[in-house]
Write a protein that holds these residues in place. Sequence first.
Motif, mmCIF file in Angstrom:
data_model
loop_
_atom_site.group_PDB
_atom_site.id
_atom_site.type_symbol
_atom_site.label_atom_id
_atom_site.label_comp_id
_atom_site.label_asym_id
_atom_site.label_seq_id
_atom_site.Cartn_x
_atom_site.Cartn_y
_atom_site.Cartn_z
ATOM 1 N N PRO A 71 0.314 -1.205 0.065
ATOM 2 C CA PRO A 71 0.121 -0.011 0.356
ATOM 3 C C PRO A 71 0.556 1.508 0.337
ATOM 4 C CG PRO A 71 -0.513 -1.278 1.317
ATOM 5 C CD PRO A 71 0.536 -2.378 1.439
ATOM 6 N N GLY A 72 1.593 1.446 0.762
ATOM 7 C CA GLY A 72 2.890 2.386 0.473
ATOM 8 C C GLY A 72 3.983 2.386 -0.778
ATOM 9 N N ARG A 73 3.818 1.698 -1.743
ATOM 10 C CA ARG A 73 4.718 2.010 -2.450
ATOM 11 C C ARG A 73 3.473 2.104 -3.864
ATOM 12 N NH1 ARG A 73 6.355 -3.726 -1.886
ATOM 13 N NH2 ARG A 73 6.187 -3.733 -2.981
ATOM 14 N N ALA A 74 2.272 1.792 -3.769
ATOM 15 C CA ALA A 74 1.377 2.203 -4.421
ATOM 16 C C ALA A 74 0.871 3.611 -4.741
ATOM 17 C CB ALA A 74 -0.040 1.205 -4.351
ATOM 18 N N ALA A 75 0.550 3.574 -3.529
ATOM 19 C CA ALA A 75 0.856 5.584 -2.710
ATOM 20 C C ALA A 75 1.817 6.386 -3.415
ATOM 21 C CB ALA A 75 -0.259 5.557 -1.161
ATOM 22 N N PHE A 76 3.180 5.734 -3.341
ATOM 23 C CA PHE A 76 4.277 6.866 -3.991
ATOM 24 C C PHE A 76 4.046 6.601 -5.322
ATOM 25 C CE2 PHE A 76 8.537 6.789 -5.203
ATOM 26 C CZ PHE A 76 8.895 7.958 -4.380
ATOM 27 N N SER A 77 3.983 5.533 -5.814
ATOM 28 C CA SER A 77 3.608 4.950 -6.879
ATOM 29 C C SER A 77 3.177 6.401 -7.575
ATOM 30 C CB SER A 77 3.308 3.966 -7.578
ATOM 31 O OG SER A 77 2.881 3.742 -9.007
ATOM 32 N N GLU A 78 1.284 6.135 -7.352
ATOM 33 C CA GLU A 78 0.572 7.079 -7.268
ATOM 34 C C GLU A 78 0.638 8.661 -7.417
ATOM 35 O OE1 GLU A 78 -2.451 7.164 -8.515
ATOM 36 O OE2 GLU A 78 -3.266 4.322 -8.493
ATOM 37 N N ARG A 79 1.735 9.147 -6.550
ATOM 38 C CA ARG A 79 2.191 10.275 -5.995
ATOM 39 C C ARG A 79 2.870 10.729 -7.273
ATOM 40 N NH1 ARG A 79 5.014 13.090 -1.161
ATOM 41 N NH2 ARG A 79 5.456 14.469 -1.565
#
Length: 269
Positions: A71-79
């Motif tokens: 979830p943390g990597r996915a949120a960073f990727s979205e950003r």
Amino acid sequence: MSVPLPASGAEPNLLEQLSRLAVERDGERRRSLLNNVADLFYAPQNDVHTQSEHQVFAALVTRLLRDVDVPGRAAFSERVAPDARTPRDVALVLANDVIEVARPVLVHSPSLSEQDVLNIASMKSTEYRLAISQRPNISENVSDVLIKFGELDVAESLADNQTASISEDGYSRMSRMAVARPGLRHALSRREDLPLATASEILPYLEPDAAAKLLAMMDVEGAAELQSLIEKATPAFLAERAARARRRINVRTLMTQVASSQVPLNDAL
């Protein structure tokens, strides 16, 4: 945390400072550190970065991502995905991660080269190709790779992407696939750059309303007139028709980018 980006020649100092912070192994704290570093790199006042700054940021982010959960990597990727300042090395790490992390980069990132996209499309699974099929302004080379796997979901998504360029061979393959996929037929029937031959191939399978809209888009009054046009069309005529359609698609895409503030109006004009 307040750590300034390095001036030219000072990057080892910054990397040393941030690397000491990165020794923290707690996942939540590393996720927080990842976001803090991104805050520094993507701050509005830092619109332009040197090559050294890119290298420092990429090295640190790549290290931090190893210990951040999905979830943390996915949120960073979205950003970071849509931002052209994102270093290619970071975009590649994210694009080759699990699909939840990779999807935003595969769809939006301008940092990936065409060869990067081709490699991922060739080596990864359907989910990755489905994400790639939604990228803006896909080239014919990328489209051909996506189509060759024969995946109906990917083909329909690609046909729905009005900014994607599709080769004549690609259209021919898709028209054969469309026999078993009504959604793909309808997506193809809405493309302004649809070759006349492909239009003729899918026409018998369309519902009456969709068929009428396709014929109107082709500027003919019926299937017989479409067939006559195909028989009389010269290569030069077909090439010019395709070029006109691509220009219309490109203008529509540009206006969408202006409306979403991705491109300044003056630049568009």
